[in-house]
Scaffold this active site. Structure first.
Site, PDB file in Angstrom:
ATOM      1  N   ARG A 188       9.615   2.503  -1.762  1.00 35.11           N
ATOM      2  CA  ARG A 188       8.965   1.417  -2.475  1.00 35.11           C
ATOM      3  C   ARG A 188       8.871   1.727  -3.983  1.00 35.11           C
ATOM      4  O   ARG A 188       9.024   0.832  -4.806  1.00 35.11           O
ATOM      5  CB  ARG A 188       7.568   1.167  -1.890  1.00 35.11           C
ATOM      6  CG  ARG A 188       6.740   0.073  -2.582  1.00 35.11           C
ATOM      7  CD  ARG A 188       7.517  -1.230  -2.800  1.00 35.11           C
ATOM      8  NE  ARG A 188       8.229  -1.738  -1.671  1.00 35.11           N
ATOM      9  CZ  ARG A 188       7.710  -2.522  -0.728  1.00 35.11           C
ATOM     10  NH1 ARG A 188       6.444  -2.886  -0.811  1.00 35.11           N
ATOM     11  NH2 ARG A 188       8.450  -2.941   0.276  1.00 35.11           N
ATOM     12  N   ILE A 202      -1.141   1.644  -2.720  1.00 34.55           N
ATOM     13  CA  ILE A 202       0.235   1.138  -2.737  1.00 34.55           C
ATOM     14  C   ILE A 202       0.449   0.164  -1.584  1.00 34.55           C
ATOM     15  O   ILE A 202      -0.130   0.318  -0.495  1.00 34.55           O
ATOM     16  CB  ILE A 202       1.252   2.306  -2.659  1.00 34.55           C
ATOM     17  CG1 ILE A 202       2.684   1.767  -2.786  1.00 34.55           C
ATOM     18  CG2 ILE A 202       1.067   3.112  -1.392  1.00 34.55           C
ATOM     19  CD1 ILE A 202       3.724   2.855  -2.978  1.00 34.55           C
ATOM     20  N   CYS A 203       1.248  -0.845  -1.858  1.00 38.19           N
ATOM     21  CA  CYS A 203       1.563  -1.856  -0.836  1.00 38.19           C
ATOM     22  C   CYS A 203       2.889  -1.495  -0.169  1.00 38.19           C
ATOM     23  O   CYS A 203       3.960  -1.631  -0.761  1.00 38.19           O
ATOM     24  CB  CYS A 203       1.634  -3.242  -1.476  1.00 38.19           C
ATOM     25  SG  CYS A 203       2.053  -4.562  -0.316  1.00 38.19           S
ATOM     26  N   VAL A 204       2.807  -0.982   1.073  1.00 36.29           N
ATOM     27  CA  VAL A 204       3.988  -0.644   1.877  1.00 36.29           C
ATOM     28  C   VAL A 204       3.778  -1.225   3.264  1.00 36.29           C
ATOM     29  O   VAL A 204       2.707  -1.032   3.865  1.00 36.29           O
ATOM     30  CB  VAL A 204       4.195   0.889   1.951  1.00 36.29           C
ATOM     31  CG1 VAL A 204       5.435   1.206   2.764  1.00 36.29           C
ATOM     32  CG2 VAL A 204       4.317   1.481   0.555  1.00 36.29           C
TER      33      VAL A 204
END
Length: 673
Positions: free
Chosen positions: A122, A95-97
């Site tokens: 997100r 995941i892109c956080v």
């Protein structure tokens, strides 16, 4: 964990655990599954987040947080275990956080709780600018309806698991899971939840809870989560027969069914997880396995030449030999035949015979037919002496154009129908003059000529009778006369009964057709041709089965004596898939005095009367009967254990050198009585 680094992680884990107990609706929900505390040496934290936005709020998503050695100076790696349709989550679950970016948003003071909250945020609010899957990001911004539909479909796949893990869920499965987790962490809430399930107004609340946990495990792909759910199910199963307020209360009647369900699901999940191993690479779900069944699975493994693994699968699933291990061995033999490196046909045949001849139930005819298709005739001939049916041997010999040997085998068995079959094949393949010369050369021939028209029959039968008498073969001449007499009788019956075609049929087939609709005429024909009782009884029970005359068959079986015994009555019912009718012949109040005691276990096994079969086999001390029951019946774990223990005791008794002394004493005691 004595270092400051370890103490920091312990405090972080305790804060994560507190998120589950937070009752504030607006707070972030997180269910902690496994931590390094339960798995020393591991650096992985598993837990489930519960998003708040549609459609993600309908399921709990499991995430994995892998702590690096440098933590808290380096951020953990976060990955989704539960599949999710989201623009900011890659196909492998990453995941892109922003908070996870080392050197930017992440700081040593950032806690694991902060990371969980950022991940949930997100998920609830996707960022198209930071999309890891461009197509999903474009769909989210341009076609929101299609995006929501696909995301919802992905969520629904995990609905059963969600019902168990949802903190706000009131389903029995969720309560049982909570009770197990409380028990695991020594929380007294466990007993209260179990009592709630026990006293549930719904039917059998605890049983439903166990079933829901088992169902959730079967719909979960991660083995570690499967293990947690199955442990919760087994925890609940242990209390099914115990009333916490009154332990002396009666046992629930479905405990054995729950036990079988648990055993079967654990076994099947074990198989499915092994199929995902890199050496097998056959990922299937539990529902897919239920749909395709074990037979198709074995076929797929065999197509990949995974014979050894397929054999292990058949043993795990306890498949009958004819569907499992024997079929695999036949496939192995076929692979030996088609292998281009195997050029020595004699060596191939010897290898197959050495490996398979001692194994009961191997269908060698399938191997022979495959060898014939591949034109490996040497293999075919060398395998013909292995145990296969005589009719199959003769059919192969005729295909090999070995007419003389085929005819001799047919004549030696004394089966006139089989001899007729061979003669018909030979007659069709050679000139009539050669065929008649072949007949004259034979010293003994049980003959029944198959002809087309009534006029030809009379002429050729008369001619054949004269030829045999001229050759001083009176026995065969008499058989020809009997055939002529049968044809004349068939003509007479056809004129009398109308719409009945009897010409060209054997005596057995003629009697069977008459028994179906004209039993008195069948009895008359039987007397005319002196058909013995044993043969006539066989014909009669098969005729009754063909016309579904089960009442007549039952009454026929009540006759005082049977020249063929009473097991054939059971067999003919089973062949017609009439298990209830077959069980009537095992009724001890009607047939017990007529049934052969030594065959009772086999009869009970054939009609799936498992307990009676096991008890009678134990009484007879018959290992053969116990093996037959194990192969033919659908057994529970209890019955399977009983069979194995009994078989061991009987074997020990047979190995005892004093058993004959015991028999003498037993006979002496009976004499004294």
């Amino acid at each position: 964990m004595a270092s400051p680094h370890s103490l920091r992680i312990l405090k972080e884990i305790e804060k994560l655990r507190n998120l589950a107990a937070d009752t504030n609706p607006s707070s972030t929900k997180f269910i902690l599954d496994t931590t390094p505390v339960e798995n020393p040496g591991s650096n992985i934290i598993l837990g489930r987040i519960l998003p708040k936005s549609q459609p993600y709020n309908q399921v709990a998503f499991q995430i994995e947080m892998k702590l690096p050695i440098e933590y808290p100076f380096k951020p953990p790696e976060v990955r989704f275990i539960t599949p999710i349709y989201h623009p900011n989550v890659s196909e492998d679950g990453k995941i892109c956080v922003e908070i996870l970016n080392s050197g930017e948003s992440f700081k040593p003071t950032t806690t694991l709780v902060d990371i969980v909250k950022a991940v949930v945020e997100r998920v609830d609010n996707p960022s198209v600018e930071h999309a890891l899957q461009a197509e999903i990001g474009a769909e989210y911004s341009q076609n929101r309806t299609a995006f929501d539909r696909k995301a919802l479909e992905m969520v629904k796949k995990h609905d059963e698991v969600f019902n168990v893990f949802d903190l706000l869920s009131s389903t029995p499965g969720a309560k049982l899971y909570s009770a197990y987790m409380d028990y695991k962490y020594e929380n007294q809430m466990s007993e209260m939840l179990l009592n709630q399930l026990k006293s549930s107004r719904s039917t059998n609340g605890l049983e439903e809870a166990v079933k829901e946990c088992i169902s959730a495990a079967s719909n979960e792909h991660d083995p570690s989560i499967q293990k947690i759910l199955l442990k919760a199910a087994l925890f609940g199963r242990a209390f099914l027969c115990v009333n916490l307020n009154n332990p002396k209360n009666s046992i629930r009647p479905t405990v054995s069914l729950i036990n079988d369900l648990c055993t079967n699901v654990i076994r099947d999940l074990r198989l499915i997880n092994n199929l995902q191993h890199i050496n097998i690479s056959m990922p299937i779900t539990y529902k897919q396995f239920e749909l395709i069944g074990s037979r198709i699975l074995i076929d797929r493994l065999l197509r990949r030449n995974l014979h050894e693994f397929a054999t292990s699968v058949t043993k795990l699933l306890r498949m009958p030999p004819e569907e499992g291990e024997n079929r695999i061995l036949v496939q192995w033999a076929v692979q030996e035949l088609v292998n281009p490196s195997n050029t020595n046909e004699e060596a191939i045949a010897d290898t197959i015979k050495t490996r398979l001849s001692g194994i009961p139930g191997i269908p060698f005819i399938d191997i022979i037919e495959e060898a014939f298709k591949l034109k490996k005739y040497t293999v075919v001939r060398r395998l013909l002496d292995v145990k296969i049916s005589l009719s199959a041997q003769i059919d192969i010999l005729l295909k090999l154009n070995d007419k003389e040997e085929a005819l001799q085998k047919a004549l030696s068995c004394g089966d006139t129908d089989l001899a007729l079959f061979v003669l018909m094949r030979i007659k069709a393949s050679e000139p009539l003059s050669d065929y008649m010369l072949r007949l004259q050369r034979l010293k003994s021939l049980p003959l029944k000529l198959h002809l087309q028209t009534t006029s030809d029959q009379k002429v050729e039968l008369t001619s054949a009778s004269k030829l045999f008498r001229k050759a001083k073969n009176e026995t065969v001449a008499q058989l020809v006369d009997d055939e002529a007499r049968l044809i004349a009788k068939q003509d007479e019956l056809e004129k009398k009964l109308y719409n009945v075609q009897l010409k060209g049929l054997s005596l057995v087939d003629t009697l069977e057709i008459l028994l179906i609709n004209f039993e008195k005429d069948a009895d008359t024909l039987r007397k005319d041709f002196n058909v013995n009782d044993k043969r006539y009884w066989w014909i009669k029970i098969q005729a009754y089965a063909k016309k579904n005359a089960w009442t007549q068959l039952l009454e026929f079986g009540k006759k005082p004596t049977s020249p063929i015994g009473y097991e054939p009555f059971v067999d003919v019912c089973i062949r017609s898939q009439k298990l209830d009718e077959a069980r009537r012949f095992a009724d001890r109040s009607i047939y017990s005095s007529k049934l052969d005691d030594e065959r009772l276990p086999f009869i009970f096994a054939k009609v799936q009367m498992v307990d009676e079969a096991i008890n009678s086999a134990i009484k007879l001390k018959s290992i053969e009967a116990l093996n037959f029951i194990e192969a033919k019946c659908h057994l529970s774990e209890v019955n399977l254990t009983k069979i194995r223990q009994s078989r061991d005791k009987i074997q020990d008794y047979d190995d005892n050198p004093l058993k004959n002394v015991f028999k003498i004493f037993n006979r002496g005691n009976r004499a004294d009585e």
